[in-house]
Each structure stands twice: as structure tokens, then as C-alpha cells.
Design a protein around this motif. Sequence first.
Motif, PDB file in Angstrom:
ATOM      1  N   ALA A   1       0.830  -1.206   0.000  1.00  0.00           N
ATOM      2  CA  ALA A   1       0.000   0.000   0.000  1.00  0.00           C
ATOM      3  C   ALA A   1       0.863   1.254   0.000  1.00  0.00           C
ATOM      4  O   ALA A   1       0.559   2.233  -0.695  1.00  0.00           O
ATOM      5  CB  ALA A   1      -0.940  -0.001   1.206  1.00  0.00           C
ATOM      6  N   VAL A   2       1.959   1.243   0.749  1.00  0.00           N
ATOM      7  CA  VAL A   2       2.876   2.391   0.783  1.00  0.00           C
ATOM      8  C   VAL A   2       3.495   2.600  -0.600  1.00  0.00           C
ATOM      9  O   VAL A   2       3.598   3.740  -1.080  1.00  0.00           O
ATOM     10  CB  VAL A   2       3.959   2.197   1.863  1.00  0.00           C
ATOM     11  N   ALA A   3       3.903   1.531  -1.246  1.00  0.00           N
ATOM     12  CA  ALA A   3       4.486   1.645  -2.588  1.00  0.00           C
ATOM     13  C   ALA A   3       3.473   2.231  -3.574  1.00  0.00           C
ATOM     14  O   ALA A   3       3.807   3.092  -4.391  1.00  0.00           O
ATOM     15  CB  ALA A   3       4.975   0.276  -3.060  1.00  0.00           C
ATOM     16  N   ARG A   4       2.232   1.769  -3.494  1.00  0.00           N
ATOM     17  CA  ARG A   4       1.182   2.318  -4.357  1.00  0.00           C
ATOM     18  C   ARG A   4       0.968   3.800  -4.087  1.00  0.00           C
ATOM     19  O   ARG A   4       0.877   4.612  -5.008  1.00  0.00           O
ATOM     20  CB  ARG A   4      -0.123   1.540  -4.156  1.00  0.00           C
ATOM     21  N   MET A   5       0.904   4.156  -2.806  1.00  0.00           N
ATOM     22  CA  MET A   5       0.735   5.564  -2.438  1.00  0.00           C
ATOM     23  C   MET A   5       1.873   6.408  -2.995  1.00  0.00           C
ATOM     24  O   MET A   5       1.648   7.516  -3.497  1.00  0.00           O
ATOM     25  CB  MET A   5       0.698   5.732  -0.912  1.00  0.00           C
ATOM     26  N   ALA A   6       3.099   5.917  -2.884  1.00  0.00           N
ATOM     27  CA  ALA A   6       4.257   6.665  -3.378  1.00  0.00           C
ATOM     28  C   ALA A   6       4.127   6.938  -4.873  1.00  0.00           C
ATOM     29  O   ALA A   6       4.441   8.045  -5.343  1.00  0.00           O
ATOM     30  CB  ALA A   6       5.545   5.903  -3.076  1.00  0.00           C
ATOM     31  N   GLY A   7       3.652   5.956  -5.622  1.00  0.00           N
ATOM     32  CA  GLY A   7       3.437   6.163  -7.049  1.00  0.00           C
ATOM     33  C   GLY A   7       2.378   7.214  -7.318  1.00  0.00           C
ATOM     34  O   GLY A   7       2.542   8.074  -8.200  1.00  0.00           O
ATOM     35  N   GLU A   8       1.303   7.176  -6.566  1.00  0.00           N
ATOM     36  CA  GLU A   8       0.231   8.161  -6.728  1.00  0.00           C
ATOM     37  C   GLU A   8       0.715   9.566  -6.358  1.00  0.00           C
ATOM     38  O   GLU A   8       0.403  10.541  -7.052  1.00  0.00           O
ATOM     39  CB  GLU A   8      -0.969   7.776  -5.874  1.00  0.00           C
TER      40      GLU A   8
ATOM     41  N   LEU B   1       7.609   6.465   3.084  1.00  0.00           N
ATOM     42  CA  LEU B   1       7.322   7.125   1.812  1.00  0.00           C
ATOM     43  C   LEU B   1       8.522   7.862   1.221  1.00  0.00           C
ATOM     44  O   LEU B   1       8.765   7.792   0.013  1.00  0.00           O
ATOM     45  CB  LEU B   1       6.184   8.136   1.979  1.00  0.00           C
ATOM     46  N   LEU B   2       9.248   8.593   2.053  1.00  0.00           N
ATOM     47  CA  LEU B   2      10.281   9.491   1.532  1.00  0.00           C
ATOM     48  C   LEU B   2      11.273   8.825   0.575  1.00  0.00           C
ATOM     49  O   LEU B   2      11.542   9.377  -0.496  1.00  0.00           O
ATOM     50  CB  LEU B   2      11.028  10.184   2.683  1.00  0.00           C
ATOM     51  N   PRO B   3      11.840   7.663   0.888  1.00  0.00           N
ATOM     52  CA  PRO B   3      12.788   7.062  -0.063  1.00  0.00           C
ATOM     53  C   PRO B   3      12.142   6.616  -1.377  1.00  0.00           C
ATOM     54  O   PRO B   3      12.834   6.377  -2.355  1.00  0.00           O
ATOM     55  CB  PRO B   3      13.335   5.838   0.689  1.00  0.00           C
ATOM     56  N   ARG B   4      10.824   6.518  -1.393  1.00  0.00           N
ATOM     57  CA  ARG B   4      10.106   6.093  -2.594  1.00  0.00           C
ATOM     58  C   ARG B   4       9.638   7.273  -3.445  1.00  0.00           C
ATOM     59  O   ARG B   4       9.097   7.069  -4.533  1.00  0.00           O
ATOM     60  CB  ARG B   4       8.907   5.238  -2.195  1.00  0.00           C
ATOM     61  N   LEU B   5       9.801   8.482  -2.943  1.00  0.00           N
ATOM     62  CA  LEU B   5       9.409   9.685  -3.681  1.00  0.00           C
ATOM     63  C   LEU B   5      10.647  10.215  -4.397  1.00  0.00           C
ATOM     64  O   LEU B   5      11.488  10.874  -3.791  1.00  0.00           O
ATOM     65  CB  LEU B   5       8.822  10.736  -2.723  1.00  0.00           C
ATOM     66  N   ASP B   6      10.737   9.914  -5.665  1.00  0.00           N
ATOM     67  CA  ASP B   6      11.937  10.214  -6.446  1.00  0.00           C
ATOM     68  C   ASP B   6      11.810  11.571  -7.134  1.00  0.00           C
ATOM     69  O   ASP B   6      11.786  11.665  -8.360  1.00  0.00           O
ATOM     70  CB  ASP B   6      12.175   9.095  -7.466  1.00  0.00           C
ATOM     71  N   PHE B   7      11.691  12.609  -6.313  1.00  0.00           N
ATOM     72  CA  PHE B   7      11.627  13.977  -6.824  1.00  0.00           C
ATOM     73  C   PHE B   7      12.081  14.919  -5.712  1.00  0.00           C
ATOM     74  O   PHE B   7      12.202  14.531  -4.552  1.00  0.00           O
ATOM     75  CB  PHE B   7      10.220  14.335  -7.326  1.00  0.00           C
ATOM     76  N   VAL B   8      12.335  16.137  -6.077  1.00  0.00           N
ATOM     77  CA  VAL B   8      12.810  17.143  -5.129  1.00  0.00           C
ATOM     78  C   VAL B   8      11.688  17.517  -4.169  1.00  0.00           C
ATOM     79  O   VAL B   8      10.562  17.783  -4.589  1.00  0.00           O
ATOM     80  CB  VAL B   8      13.311  18.403  -5.880  1.00  0.00           C
ATOM     81  N   LEU B   9      12.000  17.510  -2.878  1.00  0.00           N
ATOM     82  CA  LEU B   9      11.030  17.892  -1.858  1.00  0.00           C
ATOM     83  C   LEU B   9      11.775  18.348  -0.613  1.00  0.00           C
ATOM     84  O   LEU B   9      12.969  18.147  -0.472  1.00  0.00           O
ATOM     85  CB  LEU B   9      10.086  16.722  -1.532  1.00  0.00           C
TER      86      LEU B   9
ATOM     87  N   VAL C   1      -2.798   9.550   4.198  1.00  0.00           N
ATOM     88  CA  VAL C   1      -2.934   8.763   5.425  1.00  0.00           C
ATOM     89  C   VAL C   1      -2.703   7.296   5.096  1.00  0.00           C
ATOM     90  O   VAL C   1      -3.078   6.823   4.021  1.00  0.00           O
ATOM     91  CB  VAL C   1      -4.309   8.943   6.109  1.00  0.00           C
ATOM     92  N   LEU C   2      -2.090   6.605   6.015  1.00  0.00           N
ATOM     93  CA  LEU C   2      -1.900   5.174   5.828  1.00  0.00           C
ATOM     94  C   LEU C   2      -3.230   4.443   5.893  1.00  0.00           C
ATOM     95  O   LEU C   2      -3.498   3.546   5.113  1.00  0.00           O
ATOM     96  CB  LEU C   2      -0.935   4.622   6.891  1.00  0.00           C
TER      97      LEU C   2
ATOM     98  N   PRO D   1      -8.988  12.203   2.334  1.00  0.00           N
ATOM     99  CA  PRO D   1      -7.574  12.404   2.017  1.00  0.00           C
ATOM    100  C   PRO D   1      -7.308  12.205   0.526  1.00  0.00           C
ATOM    101  O   PRO D   1      -8.003  11.443  -0.149  1.00  0.00           O
ATOM    102  CB  PRO D   1      -6.863  11.335   2.842  1.00  0.00           C
ATOM    103  N   ASP D   2      -6.287  12.869   0.034  1.00  0.00           N
ATOM    104  CA  ASP D   2      -5.912  12.741  -1.372  1.00  0.00           C
ATOM    105  C   ASP D   2      -5.273  11.388  -1.664  1.00  0.00           C
ATOM    106  O   ASP D   2      -5.404  10.853  -2.767  1.00  0.00           O
ATOM    107  CB  ASP D   2      -4.952  13.870  -1.757  1.00  0.00           C
ATOM    108  N   PHE D   3      -4.561  10.849  -0.681  1.00  0.00           N
ATOM    109  CA  PHE D   3      -3.860   9.578  -0.846  1.00  0.00           C
ATOM    110  C   PHE D   3      -4.141   8.706   0.372  1.00  0.00           C
ATOM    111  O   PHE D   3      -3.896   9.127   1.504  1.00  0.00           O
ATOM    112  CB  PHE D   3      -2.355   9.812  -0.993  1.00  0.00           C
ATOM    113  N   ILE D   4      -4.646   7.498   0.124  1.00  0.00           N
ATOM    114  CA  ILE D   4      -5.026   6.579   1.196  1.00  0.00           C
ATOM    115  C   ILE D   4      -4.361   5.235   0.941  1.00  0.00           C
ATOM    116  O   ILE D   4      -4.433   4.696  -0.170  1.00  0.00           O
ATOM    117  CB  ILE D   4      -6.557   6.394   1.246  1.00  0.00           C
ATOM    118  N   GLY D   5      -3.738   4.701   1.996  1.00  0.00           N
ATOM    119  CA  GLY D   5      -3.111   3.398   1.866  1.00  0.00           C
ATOM    120  C   GLY D   5      -4.100   2.262   1.958  1.00  0.00           C
ATOM    121  O   GLY D   5      -4.253   1.472   1.025  1.00  0.00           O
ATOM    122  N   LEU D   6      -4.798   2.168   3.077  1.00  0.00           N
ATOM    123  CA  LEU D   6      -5.688   1.038   3.354  1.00  0.00           C
ATOM    124  C   LEU D   6      -6.936   1.522   4.080  1.00  0.00           C
ATOM    125  O   LEU D   6      -6.917   2.587   4.710  1.00  0.00           O
ATOM    126  CB  LEU D   6      -4.969   0.014   4.241  1.00  0.00           C
TER     127      LEU D   6
END
Length: 172
Positions: free
Chosen positions: A16-23, A49-57, A123-124, A137-142
Motif C-alpha cells: 500500500a505504501v508503494a502504491r501511495m508513493a506512485g500516486e 514514503l520518503l525514499p520512494r518519492l523520487d523527486f525534489v522535496l 494517510v496510511l 484524504p488525497d492519498f489513502i493506503g488502506l
Amino acid sequence: MRRAERLYSGDQVMAAVARMAGEITAALGESDPLVLCVMNGGLVLTGLLLPRLDFVLRVDYLHATRYRNRTHGDELQWRKRQDHDLRGETVLVVDDILDEGHTLAAILDYCRVQGAARVCSAVLVDKCRPRTVELRPDFIGLEVPDRYVFGFGMDYKGYWRNAAGIFAATDD
């Protein structure tokens, strides 16, 4: 608490975290967002999440709570506000759970009042329950049933944030 029922395994949560990171990457990857971790519950999700977000933040945190190591909410208490100025920023607020919605709604409103140009939330866990606060929420894990849950950042009376799965208390 003497017993708990496992609702999701660690592998299911990580998927679910990996999916959220993609979204999140698809939605915010070009916006140079400020990621705001809501302590303490959002710590684990933010860290995953942070290591899976491959962009500047950029990352900051705030601490607002209603539970204070209890199993029921009370008045919102602000313990720490973020250090970054939110004016003109795209802000992603990361928290552990959407339960009643009061805490997350107050934090999102606070970000808007501080001048954030865009405010998103992740939110997870989204607890399936009636709410007096209209919030999605804009992004929901489970999704979880309307029970007291813990693990992966969510606590049970101050304990079990480190549980490697999401569990529902079966007694109190």
C-alpha cells in the motif's frame, strides 16, 4: 490489551505504501512540495514514503494531537508547529489515520490559513466510519473497519507503533 486481530500483514502495508508513493509522485512530482509529517503517528509512514518519492522535496513536521496515549480523542493540542513558512507552498500533510477527522481537518485548515497555495493529505489508514467532518484524504493506503487499530505508526495507549502489521484491539 491482551489480544488483537491482524487486519493487514507487513507485506500488505508495504504494498500500500508503494502504491501511495506512485500516486503521490504522479500528482506532486513536479511541484517541489513541502512534506509535513504529523507527529507521532505520521512518523512511520513518512519514513517509508520518503525514499520512494523520487523527486525534489523538503521535509518538516508538526505535532498536533487529540489522543495523548489514550484510546479516545479530546481537544486538539498543538505541541509544535512547522519551521517552514507555508506561504505559496504546495504542502503534503502525512498522517497515520483518518479516524474522526478533527485533527487532520484542523491541520489542513491551518496550512491554508498560513498561506499554502495547495494542500494535500496522505494517510496510511482510512477508518470506515461516519464522520461529522467532511474530509477525504488525497492519498489513502488502506481501509480499516470502525475499530481501534494500531501498528505502523498508530499506537495503543502509547505502545505498539512499531507493530509490523495493522491490528485491531479485541479488548480494552
